[in-house]
Write a protein that holds these residues in place. Structure first.
Motif, PDB file in Angstrom:
ATOM      1  N   PRO A  55      35.494  37.185  37.832  1.00  7.56           N
ATOM      2  CA  PRO A  55      35.641  37.099  39.291  1.00  7.56           C
ATOM      3  C   PRO A  55      34.425  36.509  40.007  1.00  7.56           C
ATOM      4  CG  PRO A  55      34.964  39.303  38.705  1.00  7.56           C
ATOM      5  CD  PRO A  55      35.097  38.534  37.403  1.00  7.56           C
ATOM      6  N   TYR A  56      33.337  36.287  39.273  1.00  7.12           N
ATOM      7  CA  TYR A  56      32.069  35.927  39.912  1.00  7.12           C
ATOM      8  C   TYR A  56      32.102  34.633  40.730  1.00  7.12           C
ATOM      9  CZ  TYR A  56      30.690  39.562  36.651  1.00  7.12           C
ATOM     10  OH  TYR A  56      30.623  40.742  35.952  1.00  7.12           O
ATOM     11  N   PRO A  57      32.763  33.561  40.246  1.00  8.29           N
ATOM     12  CA  PRO A  57      32.791  32.349  41.081  1.00  8.29           C
ATOM     13  C   PRO A  57      33.437  32.586  42.444  1.00  8.29           C
ATOM     14  CG  PRO A  57      33.455  31.843  38.837  1.00  8.29           C
ATOM     15  CD  PRO A  57      33.403  33.332  38.939  1.00  8.29           C
ATOM     16  N   TYR A  58      34.488  33.407  42.484  1.00 13.86           N
ATOM     17  CA  TYR A  58      35.190  33.666  43.737  1.00 13.86           C
ATOM     18  C   TYR A  58      34.380  34.585  44.643  1.00 13.86           C
ATOM     19  CZ  TYR A  58      38.401  32.075  40.204  1.00 13.86           C
ATOM     20  OH  TYR A  58      38.960  31.378  39.173  1.00 13.86           O
ATOM     21  N   LEU A  59      33.685  35.532  44.042  1.00 16.71           N
ATOM     22  CA  LEU A  59      32.804  36.414  44.816  1.00 16.71           C
ATOM     23  C   LEU A  59      31.667  35.613  45.435  1.00 16.71           C
ATOM     24  CD1 LEU A  59      32.701  39.383  42.281  1.00 16.71           C
ATOM     25  CD2 LEU A  59      33.629  39.496  44.608  1.00 16.71           C
ATOM     26  N   CYS A  60      31.143  34.654  44.686  1.00 19.35           N
ATOM     27  CA  CYS A  60      30.075  33.796  45.191  1.00 19.35           C
ATOM     28  C   CYS A  60      30.586  32.930  46.339  1.00 19.35           C
ATOM     29  CB  CYS A  60      29.537  32.926  44.058  1.00 19.35           C
ATOM     30  SG  CYS A  60      28.232  31.781  44.569  1.00 19.35           S
ATOM     31  N   ILE A  93      41.443  32.458  51.606  1.00 17.51           N
ATOM     32  CA  ILE A  93      41.971  32.069  50.296  1.00 17.51           C
ATOM     33  C   ILE A  93      41.239  32.799  49.176  1.00 17.51           C
ATOM     34  CG2 ILE A  93      42.212  30.151  48.669  1.00 17.51           C
ATOM     35  CD1 ILE A  93      42.649  28.313  51.077  1.00 17.51           C
ATOM     36  N   GLU A  94      39.909  32.857  49.273  1.00 14.22           N
ATOM     37  CA  GLU A  94      39.132  33.521  48.225  1.00 14.22           C
ATOM     38  C   GLU A  94      39.447  35.017  48.150  1.00 14.22           C
ATOM     39  OE1 GLU A  94      37.381  31.822  46.071  1.00 14.22           O
ATOM     40  OE2 GLU A  94      37.912  30.017  47.195  1.00 14.22           O
ATOM     41  N   LEU A  95      39.638  35.646  49.289  1.00 13.52           N
ATOM     42  CA  LEU A  95      39.973  37.072  49.302  1.00 13.52           C
ATOM     43  C   LEU A  95      41.361  37.310  48.704  1.00 13.52           C
ATOM     44  CD1 LEU A  95      38.559  38.170  52.783  1.00 13.52           C
ATOM     45  CD2 LEU A  95      37.617  38.665  50.512  1.00 13.52           C
ATOM     46  N   LEU A  96      42.273  36.358  48.896  1.00 15.72           N
ATOM     47  CA  LEU A  96      43.595  36.455  48.261  1.00 15.72           C
ATOM     48  C   LEU A  96      43.460  36.361  46.748  1.00 15.72           C
ATOM     49  CD1 LEU A  96      45.818  34.287  50.650  1.00 15.72           C
ATOM     50  CD2 LEU A  96      45.904  36.771  50.337  1.00 15.72           C
ATOM     51  N   TYR A  97      42.605  35.444  46.280  1.00 14.83           N
ATOM     52  CA  TYR A  97      42.364  35.325  44.838  1.00 14.83           C
ATOM     53  C   TYR A  97      41.843  36.638  44.274  1.00 14.83           C
ATOM     54  CZ  TYR A  97      42.663  30.195  45.249  1.00 14.83           C
ATOM     55  OH  TYR A  97      43.081  28.916  45.459  1.00 14.83           O
ATOM     56  N   LEU A  98      40.870  37.232  44.966  1.00 16.32           N
ATOM     57  CA  LEU A  98      40.270  38.471  44.485  1.00 16.32           C
ATOM     58  C   LEU A  98      41.270  39.628  44.528  1.00 16.32           C
ATOM     59  CD1 LEU A  98      36.717  38.192  46.077  1.00 16.32           C
ATOM     60  CD2 LEU A  98      37.297  38.083  43.646  1.00 16.32           C
ATOM     61  N   ARG A 113      33.749  46.902  39.680  1.00 12.50           N
ATOM     62  CA  ARG A 113      32.683  45.902  39.786  1.00 12.50           C
ATOM     63  C   ARG A 113      32.928  44.972  40.973  1.00 12.50           C
ATOM     64  NH1 ARG A 113      33.286  43.471  35.083  1.00 12.50           N
ATOM     65  NH2 ARG A 113      32.119  45.122  34.009  1.00 12.50           N
ATOM     66  N   VAL A 114      34.178  44.521  41.132  1.00 10.85           N
ATOM     67  CA  VAL A 114      34.516  43.651  42.257  1.00 10.85           C
ATOM     68  C   VAL A 114      34.274  44.373  43.582  1.00 10.85           C
ATOM     69  CG1 VAL A 114      36.422  42.506  43.471  1.00 10.85           C
ATOM     70  CG2 VAL A 114      36.184  42.247  40.997  1.00 10.85           C
ATOM     71  N   ALA A 115      34.689  45.645  43.655  1.00 17.54           N
ATOM     72  CA  ALA A 115      34.504  46.422  44.876  1.00 17.54           C
ATOM     73  C   ALA A 115      33.027  46.591  45.211  1.00 17.54           C
ATOM     74  CB  ALA A 115      35.169  47.789  44.727  1.00 17.54           C
ATOM     75  N   HIS A 116      32.213  46.882  44.210  1.00 19.25           N
ATOM     76  CA  HIS A 116      30.779  47.071  44.431  1.00 19.25           C
ATOM     77  C   HIS A 116      30.109  45.786  44.908  1.00 19.25           C
ATOM     78  CE1 HIS A 116      30.451  50.862  41.647  1.00 19.25           C
ATOM     79  NE2 HIS A 116      31.031  51.107  42.811  1.00 19.25           N
ATOM     80  N   ILE A 117      30.491  44.671  44.292  1.00 14.58           N
ATOM     81  CA  ILE A 117      29.886  43.393  44.686  1.00 14.58           C
ATOM     82  C   ILE A 117      30.292  43.020  46.111  1.00 14.58           C
ATOM     83  CG2 ILE A 117      29.819  40.916  44.206  1.00 14.58           C
ATOM     84  CD1 ILE A 117      30.092  41.570  41.248  1.00 14.58           C
TER      85      ILE A 117
END
Length: 251
Positions: A55-60, A93-98, A113-117
């Motif tokens: 998920p890191y590219p989308y979080l970035c 769009i990125e939030l939809l991906y996540l 991990r996604v929630a914490h980031i």
């Protein structure tokens, strides 16, 4: 006179090209760049699992969009509506991906991990906004622009992670060709946007993005034609995109 008519015609042509690039091209290409991970998430939806995708590219990209949205606000930089609008769309769009990623994550640790980031990014955003509004006045755009630039460069550079594998295997099977094309086009358009009128922050990050795009496509072409035989077969397969890349401005 004929000379005057020719000059007037050329002036109109240049004006049309300028308006097209300034108002439409950058946002359209950036929108296409944001949509580039769709094949990856269609696969996740189809298989009901995120497999080994990260998920890191989308979080970035989420954080990148947030900072460029802030940079595009009139309280930071006037007359920057295009930067604000495209990054607002990109953030959604990125939030939809996540969301899709979290729904189909087969490991609770991945969800946590996604929630914490995301929480850390929210905290960082609040801190940057407060510092910008309370500590900077005349140089507010400089402060926000530097931060936005850093994350824009990181987003453009993310595909470089595949270079080692391409060179080692001499195959372009796992190199996302269309992402590289979109990244190059996005970098070029937003570099031009940063030139007229001059905007150093858009110019630096997107100029580097255009350079990264040229290098990526050069690498792709070289190993497509001169790499292993199976590279051409692999290139025909749909590369799974691990990055949603501009920028735009996205910027």
């Amino acid at each position: 006179s004929k000379t005057g008519e020719v000059f007037f015609f050329l002036f109109n042509v240049v004006s049309f090209i300028y308006i097209f690039i300034y108002c439409f091209a950058g946002n359209v290409i950036s929108f296409g760049l944001f949509l580039s991970p769709v094949p990856t998430f269609f696969r996740i939806y189809k298989n009901k699992a995120v497999e080994e995708f990260q998920p890191y590219p989308y979080l970035c990209t989420v954080l990148n969009c947030i900072f460029w949205m802030f940079y595009g606000l009139p309280i930071v930089k006037k007359d920057n509506i295009l930067v604000l609008t495209i990054n607002s769309v990109g953030l959604v769009i990125e939030l939809l991906y996540l969301t899709v990623y979290v729904v189909y994550a087969n490991d609770r640790k991945k969800r946590v991990r996604v929630a914490h980031i995301l929480l850390a990014e929210a905290a960082l955003t609040v801190a940057v906004v407060l510092i910008a509004m309370l500590c900077f006045d005349k140089h507010r755009s400089l402060f926000v622009g530097i931060i936005a630039d850093v994350f824009n460069i990181i987003m453009y550079a993310a595909p470089l992670g595949i270079w080692k594998k391409v060179i080692t295997t001499k195959s372009v099977e796992y190199m996302p060709f269309w992402l590289s094309v979109a990244g190059l086009s996005n970098g070029i358009c937003w570099t031009i946007y940063g030139l007229i009128p001059f905007d150093l922050f858009l110019l630096v990050s997107n100029g580097l993005g255009a350079i990264f795009g040229v290098i990526q496509l050069g690498l792709y072409c070289y190993f497509y034609f001169y790499g292993e035989k199976n590279s051409k077969e692999g290139a025909k397969k749909q590369s799974e995109v691990q990055l949603s890349n501009h920028p735009t401005g996205a910027a």
